[in-house]
Design an enzyme around this catalytic site. Structure first.
Site, PDB file in Angstrom:
ATOM      1  N   ASP A 175     -34.298  10.948 -13.313  1.00 26.14           N
ATOM      2  CA  ASP A 175     -34.040   9.520 -13.168  1.00 26.14           C
ATOM      3  C   ASP A 175     -35.170   8.823 -12.428  1.00 26.14           C
ATOM      4  O   ASP A 175     -35.220   8.811 -11.204  1.00 26.14           O
ATOM      5  CB  ASP A 175     -32.712   9.325 -12.433  1.00 26.14           C
ATOM      6  CG  ASP A 175     -32.359   7.853 -12.255  1.00 26.14           C
ATOM      7  OD1 ASP A 175     -33.145   6.990 -12.690  1.00 26.14           O
ATOM      8  OD2 ASP A 175     -31.303   7.575 -11.673  1.00 26.14           O
TER       9      ASP A 175
ATOM     10  N   GLU B  20     -34.371   7.811 -18.013  1.00 23.75           N
ATOM     11  CA  GLU B  20     -33.634   6.552 -17.822  1.00 23.75           C
ATOM     12  C   GLU B  20     -34.563   5.370 -17.701  1.00 23.75           C
ATOM     13  O   GLU B  20     -35.560   5.433 -16.984  1.00 23.75           O
ATOM     14  CB  GLU B  20     -32.838   6.609 -16.507  1.00 23.75           C
ATOM     15  CG  GLU B  20     -31.688   7.540 -16.562  1.00 23.75           C
ATOM     16  CD  GLU B  20     -30.573   7.111 -15.594  1.00 23.75           C
ATOM     17  OE1 GLU B  20     -29.984   8.000 -15.006  1.00 23.75           O
ATOM     18  OE2 GLU B  20     -30.330   5.889 -15.445  1.00 23.75           O
TER      19      GLU B  20
ATOM     20  N   ASP C 145     -27.120  15.734 -13.005  1.00 20.34           N
ATOM     21  CA  ASP C 145     -27.065  14.274 -13.089  1.00 20.34           C
ATOM     22  C   ASP C 145     -28.068  13.643 -12.110  1.00 20.34           C
ATOM     23  O   ASP C 145     -28.243  14.134 -10.990  1.00 20.34           O
ATOM     24  CB  ASP C 145     -25.623  13.848 -12.743  1.00 20.34           C
ATOM     25  CG  ASP C 145     -25.222  12.542 -13.402  1.00 20.34           C
ATOM     26  OD1 ASP C 145     -25.997  12.021 -14.216  1.00 20.34           O
ATOM     27  OD2 ASP C 145     -24.114  12.052 -13.097  1.00 20.34           O
ATOM     28  N   HIS C 146     -28.690  12.582 -12.514  1.00 18.01           N
ATOM     29  CA  HIS C 146     -29.596  11.783 -11.670  1.00 18.01           C
ATOM     30  C   HIS C 146     -30.441  12.609 -10.694  1.00 18.01           C
ATOM     31  O   HIS C 146     -30.222  12.583  -9.475  1.00 18.01           O
ATOM     32  CB  HIS C 146     -28.814  10.709 -10.927  1.00 18.01           C
ATOM     33  CG  HIS C 146     -28.177   9.753 -11.877  1.00 18.01           C
ATOM     34  ND1 HIS C 146     -28.900   8.834 -12.598  1.00 18.01           N
ATOM     35  CD2 HIS C 146     -26.887   9.610 -12.278  1.00 18.01           C
ATOM     36  CE1 HIS C 146     -28.083   8.159 -13.387  1.00 18.01           C
ATOM     37  NE2 HIS C 146     -26.869   8.616 -13.223  1.00 18.01           N
TER      38      HIS C 146
ATOM     39  N   VAL D 198     -18.368   9.315 -17.003  1.00 20.36           N
ATOM     40  CA  VAL D 198     -17.313   8.719 -16.184  1.00 20.36           C
ATOM     41  C   VAL D 198     -17.285   9.489 -14.867  1.00 20.36           C
ATOM     42  O   VAL D 198     -17.141  10.714 -14.867  1.00 20.36           O
ATOM     43  CB  VAL D 198     -15.938   8.814 -16.885  1.00 20.36           C
ATOM     44  CG1 VAL D 198     -14.829   8.338 -15.962  1.00 20.36           C
ATOM     45  CG2 VAL D 198     -15.940   8.004 -18.184  1.00 20.36           C
ATOM     46  N   ASN D 199     -17.444   8.783 -13.769  1.00 21.20           N
ATOM     47  CA  ASN D 199     -17.358   9.447 -12.474  1.00 21.20           C
ATOM     48  C   ASN D 199     -16.424   8.700 -11.521  1.00 21.20           C
ATOM     49  O   ASN D 199     -15.439   9.262 -11.048  1.00 21.20           O
ATOM     50  CB  ASN D 199     -18.757   9.616 -11.854  1.00 21.20           C
ATOM     51  CG  ASN D 199     -18.747  10.538 -10.633  1.00 21.20           C
ATOM     52  OD1 ASN D 199     -17.706  11.052 -10.232  1.00 21.20           O
ATOM     53  ND2 ASN D 199     -19.896  10.754 -10.026  1.00 21.20           N
ATOM     54  N   THR D 200     -16.687   7.411 -11.263  1.00 18.89           N
ATOM     55  CA  THR D 200     -15.901   6.689 -10.255  1.00 18.89           C
ATOM     56  C   THR D 200     -14.395   6.767 -10.533  1.00 18.89           C
ATOM     57  O   THR D 200     -13.600   6.967  -9.605  1.00 18.89           O
ATOM     58  CB  THR D 200     -16.351   5.210 -10.183  1.00 18.89           C
ATOM     59  OG1 THR D 200     -17.777   5.183 -10.089  1.00 18.89           O
ATOM     60  CG2 THR D 200     -15.761   4.518  -8.970  1.00 18.89           C
TER      61      THR D 200
HETATM   62 ZN   LIG Z   1     -25.283   7.836 -14.173  1.00 17.16          ZN
END
Ligand SMILES: [Zn+2]
Length: 288
Positions: A102, A134, A80-81, A238-240
């Site tokens: 990213d 992105e 991710d990112h 979904v992370n937070t």
């Molecule tokens: Zn993200």
């Protein structure tokens, strides 16, 4: 074993989305796998640069491989990112299925230039790795925040999306469509929900004709999720929400018995809390 590209193509055709959940430890990882296996759905797990530093790059890949080998399960690992070519290369070498390069904080031209470089580097290590690019600024951290970060709220245009995809040849695109990383405190309480621009999602999908990811899914209105997926979002992050569930579960586990010192006993409520979030999101994302 079915490939991630194949799983995404099927989801795209069926107008459902594959859930993507981040983890930093075995609590999160095991909870995500348990929820996905309960629902019998393919799943993506992700580690950001910070999360990868904590889990280890090759260790994260080994966890995913162990689940695949043991259960023949369609679980896929995403870097991710990723902000540097070196970190993208490390993930490709470790066997990640997808890498998000990213460059969204760069100028549009520089983002295209750097993303092209990253794709070249990644595909020369393993051409099967999917690379996501992105465009548009949606904030950076999966945290509970006081206010919407500066610059968030602008929407990716269909023209920009088409131009970016054609110039870079990314496999997957993450546009800005009203989504945002992190959650405001009011979103954690549920008083406020994120709303998406469904029309713009459909316009970008029609113009760019590419697999798309919705980042920053935590705290989004359920109906917007459904409509965004129908309009062309094939991966939803979904992370937070799961970080909040993790923390509450850990707190509950510690409070339950001040004399308990076995981590696997203390952490049990955290596994359950994360599992509940992942299960409910997977149900929503896979509904037809
Ligand atoms: Zn993200």
């Amino acid at each position: 074993m079915i490939s991630l590209r194949e799983v995404l193509k099927r989801a795209e055709a069926e107008k459902v989305a594959v859930g993507h959940f981040n983890f930093s430890d075995l609590v999160g990882f095991n909870a995500i796998i348990a929820a996905a296996r309960d629902k019998k759905l393919p799943v993506m797990v992700g580690v950001s640069e910070g999360e990868r530093e904590f889990t280890g790059v090759r260790q994260a890949a080994a966890l995913v491989k162990a689940v695949r080998d043991e259960y023949d399960y369609p679980i896929f690992l995403n870097a991710d990112h990723t902000h540097s070519i070196a970190k993208a290369e490390a993930a490709a070498k470790a066997g990640f299925d997808e890498i998000i390069f990213d460059g969204s904080a760069l100028s549009f031209e520089e983002n295209i230039k750097q993303t092209k470089k990253a794709i070249e580097a990644i595909k020369s290590i393993n051409p099967a790795v999917l690379v996501e690019g992105e465009i548009g600024w949606i904030g950076a951290s999966s945290a509970v925040i006081d206010k919407v970060p500066e610059g968030v709220g602008g929407l990716t245009t269909p023209d920009e999306a088409k131009q970016f995809v054609e110039a870079t040849k990314v496999d997957v695109l993450a546009p800005a469509v009203g989504n945002m990383h992190g959650m405001l405190a009011s979103m954690v309480h549920g008083d406020v929900q994120k709303r998406l621009n469904i029309e713009r999602i459909a316009e970008i999908k029609a113009a760019a004709k590419i697999l798309m990811t919705l980042h920053g899914g935590s705290g989004t209105n359920d109906d917007d999720f459904r409509r965004a997926i129908k309009a062309g979002m094939t991966i939803v992050h979904v992370n937070t929400e799961i970080r909040i569930a993790w923390r509450r579960g850990v707190e509950a586990g510690l409070a339950a018995d001040p004399n308990e010192v076995a981590p696997y006993k203390i952490l049990k409520p955290a596994v359950e809390a994360v599992k509940d979030v992942v299960r409910s999101r997977l149900e929503l994302f896979s509904s037809r």
